[in-house]
Structure formats: structure tokens, C-alpha cells
Write a protein that holds these residues in place. Structure first.
Motif, PDB file in Angstrom:
ATOM      1  N   UNK A 113       0.807  -1.221   0.000  1.00  0.00           N
ATOM      2  CA  UNK A 113       0.000   0.000   0.000  1.00  0.00           C
ATOM      3  C   UNK A 113       0.842   1.273   0.000  1.00  0.00           C
ATOM      4  N   UNK A 114       2.137   1.123   0.221  1.00  0.00           N
ATOM      5  CA  UNK A 114       3.032   2.282   0.208  1.00  0.00           C
ATOM      6  C   UNK A 114       3.214   2.705  -1.253  1.00  0.00           C
ATOM      7  N   UNK A 115       3.141   3.993  -1.564  1.00  0.00           N
ATOM      8  CA  UNK A 115       3.313   4.432  -2.952  1.00  0.00           C
ATOM      9  C   UNK A 115       4.621   3.898  -3.554  1.00  0.00           C
ATOM     10  N   UNK A 116       4.553   3.580  -4.825  1.00  0.00           N
ATOM     11  CA  UNK A 116       5.641   2.905  -5.528  1.00  0.00           C
ATOM     12  C   UNK A 116       7.008   3.571  -5.352  1.00  0.00           C
ATOM     13  N   UNK A 117       7.101   4.884  -5.519  1.00  0.00           N
ATOM     14  CA  UNK A 117       8.391   5.563  -5.385  1.00  0.00           C
ATOM     15  C   UNK A 117       8.987   5.362  -3.998  1.00  0.00           C
ATOM     16  N   UNK A 118       8.158   5.439  -2.973  1.00  0.00           N
ATOM     17  CA  UNK A 118       8.629   5.252  -1.609  1.00  0.00           C
ATOM     18  C   UNK A 118       8.985   3.786  -1.371  1.00  0.00           C
ATOM     19  N   UNK A 119       8.122   2.873  -1.864  1.00  0.00           N
ATOM     20  CA  UNK A 119       8.331   1.436  -1.668  1.00  0.00           C
ATOM     21  C   UNK A 119       9.648   0.981  -2.294  1.00  0.00           C
ATOM     22  N   UNK A 120       9.950   1.449  -3.500  1.00  0.00           N
ATOM     23  CA  UNK A 120      11.185   1.050  -4.176  1.00  0.00           C
ATOM     24  C   UNK A 120      12.396   1.492  -3.358  1.00  0.00           C
ATOM     25  N   UNK A 121      12.394   2.718  -2.890  1.00  0.00           N
ATOM     26  CA  UNK A 121      13.511   3.212  -2.079  1.00  0.00           C
ATOM     27  C   UNK A 121      13.629   2.415  -0.773  1.00  0.00           C
ATOM     28  N   UNK A 122      12.505   2.126  -0.142  1.00  0.00           N
ATOM     29  CA  UNK A 122      12.517   1.327   1.086  1.00  0.00           C
ATOM     30  C   UNK A 122      13.094  -0.057   0.849  1.00  0.00           C
ATOM     31  N   UNK A 123      12.663  -0.692  -0.219  1.00  0.00           N
ATOM     32  CA  UNK A 123      13.131  -2.040  -0.527  1.00  0.00           C
ATOM     33  C   UNK A 123      14.636  -2.040  -0.774  1.00  0.00           C
ATOM     34  N   UNK A 124      15.108  -1.084  -1.553  1.00  0.00           N
ATOM     35  CA  UNK A 124      16.541  -1.033  -1.838  1.00  0.00           C
ATOM     36  C   UNK A 124      17.356  -0.777  -0.577  1.00  0.00           C
ATOM     37  N   UNK A 125      16.808  -0.004   0.357  1.00  0.00           N
ATOM     38  CA  UNK A 125      17.538   0.281   1.597  1.00  0.00           C
ATOM     39  C   UNK A 125      17.396  -0.843   2.611  1.00  0.00           C
ATOM     40  N   UNK A 126      16.163  -1.255   2.889  1.00  0.00           N
ATOM     41  CA  UNK A 126      15.915  -2.165   3.999  1.00  0.00           C
ATOM     42  C   UNK A 126      15.958  -3.644   3.618  1.00  0.00           C
ATOM     43  N   UNK A 127      15.755  -3.967   2.361  1.00  0.00           N
ATOM     44  CA  UNK A 127      15.849  -5.360   1.918  1.00  0.00           C
ATOM     45  C   UNK A 127      17.209  -5.621   1.281  1.00  0.00           C
ATOM     46  N   UNK A 128      17.590  -4.775   0.328  1.00  0.00           N
ATOM     47  CA  UNK A 128      18.864  -4.972  -0.365  1.00  0.00           C
ATOM     48  C   UNK A 128      20.038  -4.431   0.447  1.00  0.00           C
ATOM     49  N   UNK A 129      19.768  -3.641   1.489  1.00  0.00           N
ATOM     50  CA  UNK A 129      20.787  -3.077   2.367  1.00  0.00           C
ATOM     51  C   UNK A 129      21.791  -2.207   1.608  1.00  0.00           C
ATOM     52  N   UNK A 130      21.286  -1.448   0.640  1.00  0.00           N
ATOM     53  CA  UNK A 130      22.139  -0.547  -0.118  1.00  0.00           C
ATOM     54  C   UNK A 130      22.219   0.798   0.593  1.00  0.00           C
ATOM     55  N   UNK A 131      23.331   1.500   0.415  1.00  0.00           N
ATOM     56  CA  UNK A 131      23.435   2.821   1.020  1.00  0.00           C
ATOM     57  C   UNK A 131      22.728   3.853   0.131  1.00  0.00           C
ATOM     58  N   UNK A 153       8.385   6.858   3.097  1.00  0.00           N
ATOM     59  CA  UNK A 153       7.936   5.469   2.970  1.00  0.00           C
ATOM     60  C   UNK A 153       7.817   4.791   4.324  1.00  0.00           C
ATOM     61  N   UNK A 154       8.809   5.001   5.173  1.00  0.00           N
ATOM     62  CA  UNK A 154       8.759   4.415   6.521  1.00  0.00           C
ATOM     63  C   UNK A 154       7.598   4.993   7.316  1.00  0.00           C
ATOM     64  N   UNK A 155       7.361   6.282   7.162  1.00  0.00           N
ATOM     65  CA  UNK A 155       6.245   6.913   7.857  1.00  0.00           C
ATOM     66  C   UNK A 155       4.909   6.341   7.380  1.00  0.00           C
ATOM     67  N   UNK A 156       4.753   6.229   6.062  1.00  0.00           N
ATOM     68  CA  UNK A 156       3.514   5.652   5.523  1.00  0.00           C
ATOM     69  C   UNK A 156       3.324   4.220   5.993  1.00  0.00           C
TER      70      UNK A 156
END
Length: 180
Positions: A113-131, A153-156
Motif C-alpha cells: 500500500x506504500x506508494x511505488x516511489x517510496x516502496x522502491x527506495x525502502x526495498x533497496x535500503x531495507x531489503x537490499x541493504x544498499x546505502x 515510505x517508513x512513515x507511511x
């Protein structure tokens, strides 16, 4: 690159590619398609990797683009019947099973449910552990935008999970209440 080296590279990064695709798409079939497209793109384009970034950054850029391409394809597909119509077809035991699955995986549902732009950034940071810098290169956006998207994204996600988590009450900062 030798076929063996390419195979090793794909095996080494497969789990993270799949995780990134699934978290962006939140659907197994679509994530499988995006993962497969990513692997094929890497195999076809490995000779074009120029070393200006880490190989993992290049791979995650391909995976992110494949997942976003799948999002666009999904939007063009005909939509299935409404959920309410489908629920009338299944019996009550199936409904309970569906509800049970949904309640155990509410975080994934919330992430979807998180908007796509926010979700992609979250995934790359918190799942892929990228800086932040790597994420900026992958998404071709400034680091400030990366930080903003992750924070929003984290707030949403927190709002969604806080509003939908069964059996929990959200605390508010109501001036009329006191905290201990």
C-alpha cells in the motif's frame, strides 16, 4: 566473462534479486517474471558492465527496472472480478483460510500500500541493504530525494501497520492525555 563465472554471479545475487523484485511487486508470479527478466538481462548485458559502480549496484538497478517494468505491465492487464464477487463463490472454510493468511502477512500487505516511489527506495535500503548513494545511482535521483523517499515510505508504512495491526491500539499525542 566465462559461462561458469556468469553462473556464479547469478547464483550469488539471486536471493537478493528475488527479494527486491518481490518486495516491489508483492506478488509471487510477477516477482518471478521480474527476477527471470533480471537474470536474462544480466546475462545478455554483462559485457556492457563498465565498472563505474559496484557490480551489485548495477545488478540492483537492472532488478529494480525489471520490477518497475512489471508494475507497468500489471497496470495494462485486465483486472479480475472484484474481491466481493469472488468471496461469494468460496465457502466459509476458504474465507477463514484466506483471512488467516492475510493476517499473518500484514506487513507485506501494508508494504504493497506504500506508494511505488517510496516502496522502491525502502526495498533497496531495507531489503537490499544498499546505502543512499547506491540507491541514488540506481534510481537516478539525488541523495536528498532518496532520504526523503525512505523517510516518507517508513512513515507511511508505520501509519498503515499501526492502523491495521489486529489487536493493537495506536498511541496518540493528544494534549488531553497524559503519559507515564
Amino acid at each position: 566473462m566465462t559461462p561458469e563465472a556468469l553462473n556464479d554471479l547469478l547464483r550469488e545475487h539471486y536471493s537478493m534479486i528475488r527479494a527486491v523484485c518481490w518486495r516491489i511487486l508483492t506478488n509471487d508470479a510477477d516477482a518471478d517474471d521480474a527476477t527471470q527478466n533480471t537474470l536474462m538481462s544480466i546475462a545478455r548485458r554483462i559485457d556492457s558492465f563498465d565498472g563505474r559502480s559496484e557490480i551489485s549496484t548495477w545488478i540492483y538497478r537492472i532488478a529494480t527496472n525489471a520490477a518497475l517494468d512489471e508494475v507497468r505491465r500489471r497496470r495494462r492487464r485486465p483486472q479480475p472480478a472484484q474481491e466481493e464477487t469472488l468471496l461469494h463463490v468460496v465457502d466459509s472454510r476458504s474465507e477463514r483460510a484466506i483471512a488467516s493468511i492475510d493476517s499473518t502477512d500484514y506487513l507485506s500487505v501494508a508494504l504493497a500500500q506504500v506508494p511505488e516511489d517510496f516502496r522502491v527506495a525502502l526495498v533497496l535500503r531495507d531489503v537490499a541493504d544498499l546505502d543512499y548513494e547506491e540507491i541514488g545511482r540506481i534510481l537516478n535521483i539525488p541523495i536528498g530525494t532518496v532520504r526523503s523517499r525512505i523517510a516518507r515510505g517508513r512513515s507511511r508504512l508505520a501509519d498503515i501497520v499501526g492502523n491495521s495491526t489486529p489487536g493493537t491500539e495506536r498511541q496518540t499525542n493528544d494534549p488531553g492525555t497524559t503519559s507515564s
